[in-house]
Scaffold this active site. Structure first.
Site, PDB file in Angstrom:
ATOM      1  CG  HIS A 106      20.412  13.178 -53.557  1.00 37.85           C
ATOM      2  ND1 HIS A 106      21.275  14.219 -53.278  1.00 37.85           N
ATOM      3  CD2 HIS A 106      20.799  12.677 -54.754  1.00 37.85           C
ATOM      4  CE1 HIS A 106      22.136  14.342 -54.272  1.00 37.85           C
ATOM      5  NE2 HIS A 106      21.877  13.423 -55.178  1.00 37.85           N
ATOM      6  NE  ARG A 107      18.737  12.467 -44.737  1.00 43.57           N
ATOM      7  CZ  ARG A 107      19.363  11.803 -43.777  1.00 43.57           C
ATOM      8  NH1 ARG A 107      19.085  10.546 -43.556  1.00 43.57           N
ATOM      9  NH2 ARG A 107      20.271  12.395 -43.040  1.00 43.57           N
TER      10      ARG A 107
END
Ligand SMILES: Cc1cc2nc3c(=O)[nH]c(=O)nc-3n(C[C@H](O)[C@H](O)[C@H](O)COP(=O)(O)O)c2cc1C
Length: 192
Positions: free
Chosen positions: A170-171
């Site tokens: 999810h970065r």
């Protein structure tokens, strides 16, 4: 007490050496000239440890001129197979003659002759000129060991900051930054 950034470097580097398809020791070297104008290029890491990160080059090259004018540098590794980046900032000094001699002696003969033949970063009128210079060096050193050119040698980057970046889902990536202090290192996190 912070972890030792050199141990963490060793762990990541060992993993990259297995997983990268080639040149896992390649790093971008960023320099700046006396006016602060930056430039970067890849070089190969040829030694590392708590006393720093070593690469070799031509001491008449553009990068060497910039290093003479401004000893502040940055190194950057990006290991795509590991989705990892390591940023190193610090200052550079020449490796000793003994260290440069030892590394030069370990290189293949053609690489040694290539170092003599290359007037690195200078204009070259024709590739044939370079090949002719290489052939001249082959003849010059025929039957003898090739000594290290006086214009070629190592540089050691003493790190002041080392940052380890690891890709996460999810970065929500992880950034661990180690900053040198008078008696060791402090460690912290940065938002990605
Ligand atoms: C993967 C890779 C590794 C390289 N390793 C070195 C090196 O260890 N030493 C070096 O002088 N040039 C190396 N080069 C060439 C440099 O990137 C650069 O072209 C050259 O050093 C001249 O740079 P300068 O004109 O800024 O001095 C490498 C290039 C690549 C793509």
């Amino acid at each position: 007490m912070a972890d030792d950034p050199f141990q963490l470097f060793d762990t990541w580097y060992a993993e990259a050496r297995v997983s990268e398809i080639n040149d896992s020791n390649a790093m971008a070297l960023a320099t700046a000239d006396a006016d602060g104008r930056p430039s970067s290029r890849m070089v190969l890491l040829k030694g590392h440890g708590p006393d720093g990160f070593v690469f070799y080059t031509n001491r008449g090259s553009r990068k060497a001129g910039e290093l003479d004018a401004n000893a502040h540098v940055a190194l950057l590794f990006h290991w795509k197979s590991q989705r990892r980046q390591i940023r190193i900032e610090g200052s550079v000094a020449r490796a000793t003659d003994a260290e440069s001699d030892a590394y030069f002696a370990s290189r293949g003969r053609d690489s040694q002759l290539g170092a003599w033949a290359s007037d690195q970063s200078r204009p070259l009128d024709d590739r044939a000129t370079f090949e002719a210079r290489f052939a001249e060096m082959q003849a010059k050193f025929d039957g003898q060991d090739v000594p290290r050119p006086p214009f070629w040698g190592g540089y050691r980057v003493t790190p002041a900051v080392i940052e380890f970046w690891q890709d996460r889902a999810h970065r929500l990536h992880e950034r661990r930054v180690f900053t040198r202090t008078a008696d060791g290192w402090t460690e912290g996190l940065l938002y990605p």
